[in-house]
Design a protein around this motif. Structure first.
Motif, PDB file in Angstrom:
ATOM      1  N   GLN A 147      27.378 -31.065  80.340  1.00 21.92           N
ATOM      2  CA  GLN A 147      27.383 -32.353  79.829  1.00 21.92           C
ATOM      3  C   GLN A 147      26.255 -32.619  79.077  1.00 21.92           C
ATOM      4  N   GLU A 148      26.489 -33.184  77.639  1.00 22.57           N
ATOM      5  CA  GLU A 148      25.373 -33.340  76.633  1.00 22.57           C
ATOM      6  C   GLU A 148      25.350 -34.718  76.307  1.00 22.57           C
ATOM      7  N   THR A 149      24.003 -35.093  76.022  1.00 27.77           N
ATOM      8  CA  THR A 149      23.840 -36.378  75.812  1.00 27.77           C
ATOM      9  C   THR A 149      23.659 -36.805  74.142  1.00 27.77           C
ATOM     10  N   SER A 150      23.835 -35.630  73.261  1.00 28.14           N
ATOM     11  CA  SER A 150      23.751 -35.625  72.136  1.00 28.14           C
ATOM     12  C   SER A 150      24.720 -36.448  71.284  1.00 28.14           C
ATOM     13  N   ALA A 151      24.604 -37.027  70.039  1.00 33.83           N
ATOM     14  CA  ALA A 151      25.271 -37.703  69.290  1.00 33.83           C
ATOM     15  C   ALA A 151      26.797 -37.027  69.224  1.00 33.83           C
ATOM     16  N   THR A 152      26.881 -35.559  69.228  1.00 32.36           N
ATOM     17  CA  THR A 152      28.089 -35.028  69.120  1.00 32.36           C
ATOM     18  C   THR A 152      28.550 -34.671  70.583  1.00 32.36           C
ATOM     19  N   GLY A 153      27.939 -34.837  71.507  1.00 30.17           N
ATOM     20  CA  GLY A 153      27.977 -34.173  72.879  1.00 30.17           C
ATOM     21  C   GLY A 153      29.240 -34.924  73.717  1.00 30.17           C
ATOM     22  N   ASN A 154      29.408 -34.330  74.704  1.00 25.61           N
ATOM     23  CA  ASN A 154      30.597 -34.748  75.424  1.00 25.61           C
ATOM     24  C   ASN A 154      30.449 -35.898  76.522  1.00 25.61           C
ATOM     25  N   TYR A 155      29.001 -36.267  76.707  1.00 22.18           N
ATOM     26  CA  TYR A 155      28.857 -37.158  77.905  1.00 22.18           C
ATOM     27  C   TYR A 155      28.676 -38.684  77.020  1.00 22.18           C
ATOM     28  N   TYR A 156      29.342 -39.393  77.904  1.00 27.87           N
ATOM     29  CA  TYR A 156      29.744 -40.686  77.131  1.00 27.87           C
ATOM     30  C   TYR A 156      28.374 -41.623  77.142  1.00 27.87           C
ATOM     31  N   THR A 157      27.356 -41.311  77.497  1.00 28.01           N
ATOM     32  CA  THR A 157      25.981 -42.050  77.568  1.00 28.01           C
ATOM     33  C   THR A 157      25.019 -41.263  76.558  1.00 28.01           C
ATOM     34  N   LYS A 158      24.591 -41.759  75.485  1.00 27.65           N
ATOM     35  CA  LYS A 158      23.808 -41.055  74.533  1.00 27.65           C
ATOM     36  C   LYS A 158      22.363 -41.493  74.939  1.00 27.65           C
ATOM     37  N   THR A 159      21.596 -40.436  74.961  1.00 26.83           N
ATOM     38  CA  THR A 159      20.047 -40.658  75.053  1.00 26.83           C
ATOM     39  C   THR A 159      19.136 -39.578  74.432  1.00 26.83           C
ATOM     40  N   CYS A 160      18.318 -39.808  73.549  1.00 28.16           N
ATOM     41  CA  CYS A 160      17.690 -38.984  72.776  1.00 28.16           C
ATOM     42  C   CYS A 160      16.504 -39.561  72.500  1.00 28.16           C
ATOM     43  N   VAL A 161      15.410 -38.907  71.941  1.00 32.99           N
ATOM     44  CA  VAL A 161      14.130 -39.552  71.458  1.00 32.99           C
ATOM     45  C   VAL A 161      14.116 -38.653  70.024  1.00 32.99           C
ATOM     46  N   TYR A 162      13.609 -39.493  69.162  1.00 33.63           N
ATOM     47  CA  TYR A 162      13.536 -38.987  67.737  1.00 33.63           C
ATOM     48  C   TYR A 162      11.954 -38.647  67.401  1.00 33.63           C
ATOM     49  N   ILE A 163      11.800 -37.483  67.027  1.00 35.52           N
ATOM     50  CA  ILE A 163      10.183 -36.936  66.974  1.00 35.52           C
ATOM     51  C   ILE A 163       9.964 -36.857  65.401  1.00 35.52           C
ATOM     52  N   THR A 164       9.048 -37.666  64.924  1.00 33.28           N
ATOM     53  CA  THR A 164       8.667 -37.502  63.504  1.00 33.28           C
ATOM     54  C   THR A 164       7.460 -36.612  63.379  1.00 33.28           C
ATOM     55  N   CYS A 165       7.420 -35.622  62.578  1.00 32.14           N
ATOM     56  CA  CYS A 165       6.334 -34.576  62.518  1.00 32.14           C
ATOM     57  C   CYS A 165       5.653 -34.896  61.162  1.00 32.14           C
ATOM     58  N   TYR A 166       4.466 -34.417  61.359  1.00 39.44           N
ATOM     59  CA  TYR A 166       3.554 -34.777  60.262  1.00 39.44           C
ATOM     60  C   TYR A 166       2.502 -33.318  59.817  1.00 39.44           C
ATOM     61  N   PRO A 167       2.237 -33.242  58.705  1.00 36.20           N
ATOM     62  CA  PRO A 167       1.404 -32.048  58.501  1.00 36.20           C
ATOM     63  C   PRO A 167      -0.145 -32.443  58.897  1.00 36.20           C
ATOM     64  N   ALA A 168      -0.538 -31.400  59.394  1.00 40.21           N
ATOM     65  CA  ALA A 168      -2.158 -31.134  59.970  1.00 40.21           C
ATOM     66  C   ALA A 168      -2.898 -32.187  59.183  1.00 40.21           C
ATOM     67  N   LYS A 169      -3.709 -32.925  59.607  1.00 39.74           N
ATOM     68  CA  LYS A 169      -4.510 -33.810  59.014  1.00 39.74           C
ATOM     69  C   LYS A 169      -5.827 -33.051  58.450  1.00 39.74           C
ATOM     70  N   LEU A 170      -6.367 -33.375  57.416  1.00 41.41           N
ATOM     71  CA  LEU A 170      -7.542 -32.501  56.673  1.00 41.41           C
ATOM     72  C   LEU A 170      -8.657 -33.444  56.843  1.00 41.41           C
ATOM     73  N   TYR A 171      -9.918 -32.814  57.134  1.00 40.26           N
ATOM     74  CA  TYR A 171     -11.077 -33.447  57.040  1.00 40.26           C
ATOM     75  C   TYR A 171     -11.852 -32.662  56.079  1.00 40.26           C
ATOM     76  N   GLY A 172     -12.928 -33.285  55.420  1.00 40.46           N
ATOM     77  CA  GLY A 172     -13.892 -32.897  54.482  1.00 40.46           C
ATOM     78  C   GLY A 172     -15.141 -33.770  54.161  1.00 40.46           C
ATOM     79  N   MET A 173     -15.792 -33.575  53.054  1.00 46.00           N
ATOM     80  CA  MET A 173     -17.207 -34.270  52.807  1.00 46.00           C
ATOM     81  C   MET A 173     -16.622 -35.496  51.833  1.00 46.00           C
ATOM     82  N   LYS A 174     -17.483 -36.301  51.708  1.00 44.38           N
ATOM     83  CA  LYS A 174     -17.307 -37.543  50.916  1.00 44.38           C
ATOM     84  C   LYS A 174     -16.998 -36.994  49.528  1.00 44.38           C
ATOM     85  N   GLY A 175     -15.950 -37.743  48.659  1.00 39.96           N
ATOM     86  CA  GLY A 175     -15.714 -37.316  47.684  1.00 39.96           C
ATOM     87  C   GLY A 175     -14.377 -36.337  47.681  1.00 39.96           C
ATOM     88  N   GLU A 176     -14.077 -35.814  48.597  1.00 37.76           N
ATOM     89  CA  GLU A 176     -13.180 -34.666  48.548  1.00 37.76           C
ATOM     90  C   GLU A 176     -11.752 -35.326  48.935  1.00 37.76           C
TER      91      GLU A 176
END
Length: 350
Positions: A147-176
């Protein structure tokens, strides 16, 4: 086998600890992890009381892609690591300073947790992914239940989490055009330092705490490689020595130290040795105990200068301290700190 007693799924859900429990946010830096919670309960057949064990449920459950019910494409499972802070992009933009807390509630017979991250090798273009659930078991009669809870799955109750991914944050000195890392300097109060021992005639002792930090109200220096718990019985030698002439028989001597103490808000004691050279056969100028009031989002250095009479030996030294540091989400940066002249800090970020 206790799966034989299961007639159906009563309820099933996957959620995060983010304020909107159907969402999650991950940095793609090979470090940041997201906690996923799963709850499930079963309806049991009449006259039965024993359901599957926790281990049987764990073995039968898996995380799948919500769009096509296949394996996860941009996420992978891992054991819990250091960098599990909840990233809230709305708080980061509004310069607030707190983690969100999920309002998810419910009663489940079984609750499981998973940690996922998005490796750079899998997700170079920062794709998002929906995560659903798959329950797959076989009873003693050989009947396979899937039984699958995905949008195309066969289980009548759908449950999922949507994960947004971001590029690694960059650090530097002033003016960069990056989030800045900088430092501040504070003189140590007289009540926070005292002499263990001293040699020569010296005066005008001044000790300073130099704190590196991320210049942002949301992102914080959280960890650095090789950091340690404080040990006030260990005497730290300087990485920087500089002597300058004042007048006949009197010199100024400057030192800087890196105690290598872990990040975090706490007070700690540290012992430092003020020296004019690194020859252990020569007398040192002073051994000092300093109490440091370290705050969150800080990596601490120490510096000092004193006037010394009748200095017998001196040899300048200017080493560099190299630190690989991380914010609370596992985004990393390299800090190279050094001194170029009397009591001055210079650094670079990469």
């Amino acid at each position: 086998m206790s799966w034989d007693n299961v007639s159906s799924i009563k309820n099933i859900k996957i959620w995060t600890d983010y304020s909107d429990s159907t969402q999650g946010h991950l940095f793609i830096n090979n470090n940041h992890q997201l906690l996923l919670n799963v709850g499930i309960s079963f309806n049991l057949k009449s006259s039965t009381t024993a359901g599957p064990t926790q281990q049987e449920v764990s073995d039968a459950l898996s995380l799948i892609n919500d769009q096509d019910s296949g394996p996860l494409k941009y996420l992978t499972l891992s054991d819990k690591g250091k960098f599990t802070a909840i990233y809230d992009p709305s708080l980061a933009l509004s310069v607030a300073d707190s983690d969100a807390a999920s309002a998810e509630s419910g009663t489940y017979d079984y609750q499981l947790t998973y940690y996922v991250y998005s490796p750079t090798s899998m997700n170079a273009e920062a794709h998002a992914e929906g995560v659903a659930l798959k329950l797959d078991y076989t009873d003693t009669s050989g009947n396979r239940v899937v039984q699958e809870t995905s949008a195309t799955g066969n289980y009548y109750t759908k449950t999922c989490v949507y994960i947004t991914c971001y590029p690694a944050k960059l650090y530097g000195m002033k003016g960069e055009n990056r989030t800045n890392i900088t430092y501040s300097t504070k003189v140590v109060a007289a009540a926070d330092c005292w002499d263990y021992s001293g040699n020569f005639n010296h005066s005008e002792d001044t000790f300073k705490v130099i704190s590196f930090y991320i210049d942002d109200p949301y992102f914080k220096l959280f960890y650095f490689d090789g950091c340690s718990d404080p040990d006030e019985n260990y005497a730290h030698n300087p990485y920087f020595i500089y002597k300058t002439y004042i007048k006949v028989r009197w010199d100024y001597v400057y030192n800087a130290w890196f105690p290598n103490v872990k990040c975090g808000a706490f007070d700690y004691g540290v012992k430092v040795v003020l020296r004019s050279d690194m020859d252990d056969s020569h007398a040192t100028i002073l051994t000092e105990h300093i109490t440091v009031h370290q705050q969150e989002n800080q990596i601490t250095f120490l510096a000092a200068y004193t006037s010394v009479k009748s200095l017998k030996y001196e040899s300048d030294m200017s080493n560099r301290v190299r630190i690989k540091a991380y914010d609370q989400f596992g985004n990393s940066t390299y800090i190279v700190a050094y001194s170029t002249y009397a009591n001055a800090m210079t650094f670079s970020i990469s």
